[in-house]
Design a protein around this motif. Structure first.
Motif, short mmCIF file in Angstrom:
data_model
loop_
_atom_site.label_atom_id
_atom_site.label_comp_id
_atom_site.label_asym_id
_atom_site.label_seq_id
_atom_site.Cartn_x
_atom_site.Cartn_y
_atom_site.Cartn_z
N THR A 1 33.87 48.51 36.83
CA THR A 1 32.87 48.67 37.88
C THR A 1 33.56 48.71 39.24
OG1 THR A 1 32.56 46.28 38.09
CG2 THR A 1 31.18 47.45 36.48
N ALA A 2 32.78 49.13 40.23
CA ALA A 2 33.32 49.20 41.59
C ALA A 2 33.66 47.81 42.13
CB ALA A 2 32.32 49.90 42.51
N LEU A 3 32.87 46.80 41.73
CA LEU A 3 33.14 45.44 42.20
C LEU A 3 34.45 44.92 41.61
CD1 LEU A 3 29.58 43.82 42.05
CD2 LEU A 3 30.81 44.70 44.05
N MET A 4 34.74 45.25 40.34
CA MET A 4 36.00 44.81 39.74
C MET A 4 37.18 45.47 40.45
SD MET A 4 35.07 44.88 35.68
CE MET A 4 36.75 44.42 35.24
N THR A 5 37.04 46.74 40.78
CA THR A 5 38.11 47.44 41.50
C THR A 5 38.36 46.78 42.86
OG1 THR A 5 37.46 49.49 40.41
CG2 THR A 5 38.84 49.68 42.37
N GLN A 6 37.28 46.44 43.56
CA GLN A 6 37.44 45.76 44.85
C GLN A 6 38.04 44.38 44.68
OE1 GLN A 6 33.55 45.85 46.67
NE2 GLN A 6 33.82 47.92 47.47
N ALA A 7 37.67 43.70 43.59
CA ALA A 7 38.21 42.36 43.36
C ALA A 7 39.72 42.40 43.18
CB ALA A 7 37.53 41.74 42.14
N PHE A 8 40.23 43.35 42.41
CA PHE A 8 41.69 43.45 42.24
C PHE A 8 42.36 43.88 43.53
CE2 PHE A 8 40.85 43.28 37.70
CZ PHE A 8 41.97 42.60 37.24
N GLN A 9 41.68 44.66 44.33
CA GLN A 9 42.25 45.02 45.63
C GLN A 9 42.43 43.79 46.51
OE1 GLN A 9 39.71 47.35 48.13
NE2 GLN A 9 41.37 48.04 49.46
N VAL A 10 41.46 42.88 46.45
CA VAL A 10 41.55 41.66 47.26
C VAL A 10 42.60 40.72 46.68
CG1 VAL A 10 40.28 39.60 47.99
CG2 VAL A 10 39.18 41.85 48.09
N LEU A 11 42.65 40.60 45.36
CA LEU A 11 43.56 39.65 44.73
C LEU A 11 45.02 40.09 44.80
CD1 LEU A 11 41.61 38.55 41.54
CD2 LEU A 11 41.93 37.29 43.67
N GLN A 12 45.28 41.34 45.18
CA GLN A 12 46.68 41.77 45.26
C GLN A 12 47.42 41.03 46.37
OE1 GLN A 12 47.21 45.84 46.33
NE2 GLN A 12 45.78 45.78 48.02
N ASP A 13 46.68 40.42 47.32
CA ASP A 13 47.33 39.59 48.33
C ASP A 13 47.74 38.23 47.77
OD1 ASP A 13 46.86 41.63 50.06
OD2 ASP A 13 45.06 40.75 50.96
N ARG A 14 47.23 37.89 46.61
CA ARG A 14 47.58 36.63 45.94
C ARG A 14 48.27 36.98 44.62
NH1 ARG A 14 44.69 32.45 48.51
NH2 ARG A 14 44.04 33.31 50.52
N PRO A 15 49.59 37.13 44.61
CA PRO A 15 50.29 37.62 43.41
C PRO A 15 50.02 36.79 42.16
CG PRO A 15 51.76 37.62 45.31
CD PRO A 15 50.51 36.91 45.74
N VAL A 16 49.93 35.48 42.31
CA VAL A 16 49.72 34.63 41.13
C VAL A 16 48.34 34.90 40.51
CG1 VAL A 16 49.55 32.26 40.30
CG2 VAL A 16 51.29 32.88 42.01
N LEU A 17 47.29 34.89 41.36
CA LEU A 17 45.95 35.18 40.86
C LEU A 17 45.86 36.60 40.32
CD1 LEU A 17 43.75 33.47 43.62
CD2 LEU A 17 44.51 32.53 41.43
N PHE A 18 46.54 37.51 40.99
CA PHE A 18 46.54 38.92 40.54
C PHE A 18 47.13 39.03 39.13
CE2 PHE A 18 48.33 43.19 40.34
CZ PHE A 18 47.25 43.96 40.75
N LYS A 19 48.25 38.34 38.90
CA LYS A 19 48.90 38.37 37.59
C LYS A 19 48.01 37.74 36.52
CE LYS A 19 53.06 36.86 35.15
NZ LYS A 19 52.27 36.22 34.08
N TYR A 20 47.40 36.60 36.83
CA TYR A 20 46.53 35.93 35.86
C TYR A 20 45.33 36.81 35.51
CZ TYR A 20 49.16 31.61 36.49
OH TYR A 20 50.16 30.67 36.52
N ALA A 21 44.77 37.48 36.51
CA ALA A 21 43.62 38.36 36.26
C ALA A 21 44.03 39.53 35.36
CB ALA A 21 43.05 38.86 37.58
N LEU A 22 45.20 40.11 35.62
CA LEU A 22 45.67 41.20 34.77
C LEU A 22 45.95 40.72 33.35
CD1 LEU A 22 48.12 43.38 36.92
CD2 LEU A 22 45.90 44.00 36.01
#
Length: 703
Positions: free
Chosen positions: A227-248
């Motif tokens: 969804t568009a919200l999930m895409t935006q969420a990963f865009q925001v989380l890319q500033d937090r590498p640890v959270l970004f990795k856990y989400a992936l």
């Protein structure tokens, strides 16, 4: 000339006055005197009768008229004078009123001057307060969130919507803009706003991570629903590498389970619905189709997963996090310098900059790791089924096509998932296994052929050169069935190679290994088969076998080296055939001993005349008989051809042998002819008459 002018003047004075006046009137041009014309027009208005009385009273009439005109002018000017006097009186009254008003205004100004100063001061203060109020409103608008936005970030019960991302983006913008406040004299407000925004951003990111974690766990269906919200969420989380990795990782775990489930269902149950594809395991008896269906399914699935992941991360940018984080680092350093902690702030800023650079460099690695992780689950079921399918294959051509298929899909997976992915590595390992099995099948086939080969026996050992054999008896000298089988296998392999997608160098190396594995044992088999054959039969058998291999390989690329090697082995066999045929012809013509005598004389005693040798073959009768038989041979050269030459499968080889034999016959006759007709050899003229044909004539007949 003076005399003429003087005479004319005298004549004019002598004329009567009336005549002079008439001439003057007649000479006047009224159209040129406008004033006179206008005067006459004015006189004509009142001078209506032209008589003596009117002419005499003309002057008085004109003066009277002038008087009347002056009186009318005077009367008109009098009214103007009266109006001017009235205007003067009005202006004088107005002047008096203005002077009175000016005096009164001066008195009022002196009385209200203090009031005006107070009013101006109050107005200026009001404008200043209004500007300050506007500035305060703008500052609050720029550096504060609305209560609704704060609730979106802090309330964990509220859902994540588009407003949440707007509020989070607004807090990041305020945090970045706080450097403007730090540039002012009072930095406390900037630090407080930064601290407040940091707390709100932390709450928002934690809420967003919990939400995206739940959303990723729900992606275990047949296909990912991004969804568009999930895409935006990963865009925001890319500033937090640890959270970004856990989400992936959460997304990869969910998709890995879904991919394994879908792969097992495609193997055992087939597609959903009545019109879907049948289960792939129904074709397990056909290894090529079975393996091809599995690889094609995985290719399509990985491409779909890659597209979904790219759609999920399409808003992520490698340098997106640099702006906010670097600004935060710089602001933190300035704040710590104000508090007397400049050194610690600088060290912390350096560490943060290093973390930002490393996070940017690892962004693509995280994407590749996610693709590798989600495709890792299908490696084990794929390996088990492909290995089972390969073990049961005995046909080398099928193994080679399977190897090409595995290598093609390995290259495709390398481009889609990366060369380090588990799935690409598994397919590569299966390709190597298939390659080893392919060469094992080739080697085993060659070994079995060598173990079962039986040497051919020479034909008619009691007859000379097998002269009584028929054409059917020489079929056994044709290329053995193993050559045809090998060529058929090579044809299938080379055709499969031509349809492959391997690089040119890889195809060349593969073909070299295949040809080395197939041709060398085959040549050994041919050698073992011909161990009991006579030299002539051996040469024919090997020539047929080598030429068949050459012909089969000539239609394909990268076989030039092996064709040259086969040609190098074919030449000695052809030379042996030429030698056998030449010996047979010379023996039949009784010219072998004569030729050997001539050659021996040229090598051992060239100074001694050839006629001094006491050899029966040099007698006139012997030479004459040989020449007669040679003439008969020239009339029908095929009469002395060895019947074994018909066993050569290639007409090209037969023609080549015949041509080389003719060259050799011509050389032998030339040597004998030159030796007999040479004067130094002291043969008589009767010998020269016996040899009726010179070498050139013989060449025209047999070459």
């Amino acid at each position: 000339m003076p005399m003429e002018s003087q005479s004319s003047h005298t004549t004019a004075e002598s004329e009567p006055p009336l005549i002079r006046k008439l001439k003057k009137v007649l000479d006047t041009r009224l159209e040129n005197d406008l004033e006179l014309v206008e005067s006459l027009k004015a006189v004509s208005e009142f001078f209506t009768e032209n008589n003596i009385r009117s002419r005499r009273s003309l002057r008085s009439d004109m003066e009277s008229r002038y008087v009347v005109i002056y009186e009318e002018f005077l009367h008109s000017f009098k009214s103007v004078k009266d109006d001017l006097e009235e205007l003067y009186d009005a202006v004088s009254a107005m002047n008096s009123s203005c002077k009175d008003m000016s005096v009164r205004l001066q008195e009022a100004k002196s009385q209200t001057e203090h009031l005006l100063r107070e009013t101006s001061r109050i107005q200026r203060e009001s404008e200043e307060y209004e500007i300050r109020s506007r500035v305060a409103e703008v500052v609050l608008e720029l550096f504060q969130l609305t209560p609704e936005q704060e609730q979106q970030l802090t309330d964990k019960a509220s859902p994540v919507t588009e407003d949440f991302f707007k509020a989070l983006e607004r807090s990041k913008q305020i945090h970045s803009d706080c450097k403007l406040l730090l540039m002012a004299q009072n930095q406390r407000a900037g630090l407080e706003v930064m601290e407040q925004m940091s707390v709100l951003m932390e709450c928002g990111c934690e809420k967003l991570y919990r939400w995206i974690q739940n959303e990723c766990r729900m992606q275990a269906g047949e296909s990912a629903e991004v969804t568009a919200l999930m895409t935006q969420a990963f865009q925001v989380l890319q500033d937090r590498p640890v959270l970004f990795k856990y989400a992936l990782d959460e997304y990869a775990n969910a998709r890995r389970a879904a991919l394994v489930k879908a792969f097992i269902e495609a193997l055992t149950r087939g597609g959903s619905g009545g019109g879907g594809p049948r289960p792939m395991e129904l074709h397990s008896h056909d290894p090529q189709r079975y393996v091809g269906d599995m690889l094609a399914w995985l290719h399509q699935a990985t491409a779909s997963e890659t597209e979904s992941l790219d759609s999920l991360l399409k808003l992520c940018d490698d340098d997106a996090e640099a702006d906010g984080n670097e600004a935060a680092v710089a602001i933190g350093n300035e704040a710590k310098e104000e508090d007397g902690e400049a050194e610690a702030g600088a060290a912390n800023g350096t560490d943060n900059s290093t973390d930002i650079a490393s996070s940017r460099s690892s962004r693509r690695q995280l994407r590749a790791a996610c693709l590798c992780s989600l495709s890792e689950g299908v490696c084990r079921p794929l390996r088990l089924r492909v290995e089972q399918a390969l073990v049961g294959v005995q046909d080398a051509s099928v193994l080679y096509r399977l190897h090409n298929l595995l290598r093609f899909h390995q290259g495709t997976l390398d481009r889609v998932l990366g060369s380090d992915s588990s799935l690409a590595t598994t397919v590569g390992d299966l390709g190597q296994l298939c390659w080893r099995l392919f060469f094992g099948a080739l080697t085993n086939g060659a070994q079995r052929a060598l173990e079962t080969v039986e040497p051919l026996a020479a034909y008619a050992s009691g007859t000379a050169a097998g002269a009584g054999a028929g054409i059917d008896d020489w079929d056994r000298l044709r290329a053995p069935p193993a050559v045809a089988e090998t060529l058929r296998l090579l044809q299938q392999v080379l055709t499969a190679q031509d349809s492959g997608m391997a690089p040119l160098s890889q195809r060349r190396d593969d073909l070299r290994q295949v040809l080395d594995t197939c041709i060398d044992p085959l040549l050994k088999l041919c050698t073992v088969t011909a161990t009991r054959l006579s030299p002539l039969e051996l040469a024919i058998f090997m020539a047929n076998s080598l030429h068949s291999l050459q012909t089969g390989l000539a239609a394909y690329e990268f076989t030039e080296t092996h064709i040259e090697r086969l040609q190098a082995q074919l030449e000695p066999q052809l030379d042996a055939l030429v030698a056998e045929q030449l010996s047979h012809i010379l023996v039949s013509l009784r010219m072998l001993e004569l030729y050997q005598t001539v050659e021996q004389h040229q090598q051992q005693q060239p100074q001694q005349p050839l006629s001094y040798l006491e050899a029966p073959c040099l007698s006139l009768s012997a030479v004459k008989a040989a020449a007669a038989r040679f003439d008969s041979y020239l009339a029908n050269p095929d009469s002395l051809a060895l019947p074994q030459l018909q066993a050569l499968q290639s007409s090209k080889l037969r023609q080549l042998v015949t041509r080389r034999v003719a060259d050799q016959i011509h050389s032998v006759y030339t040597a004998i002819y030159d030796a007999i007709v040479k004067p130094e050899n002291l043969f008589g003229k009767e010998f020269a008459t016996v040899l009726v044909r010179n070498p050139d004539q013989v060449a025209k007949l047999i070459l």
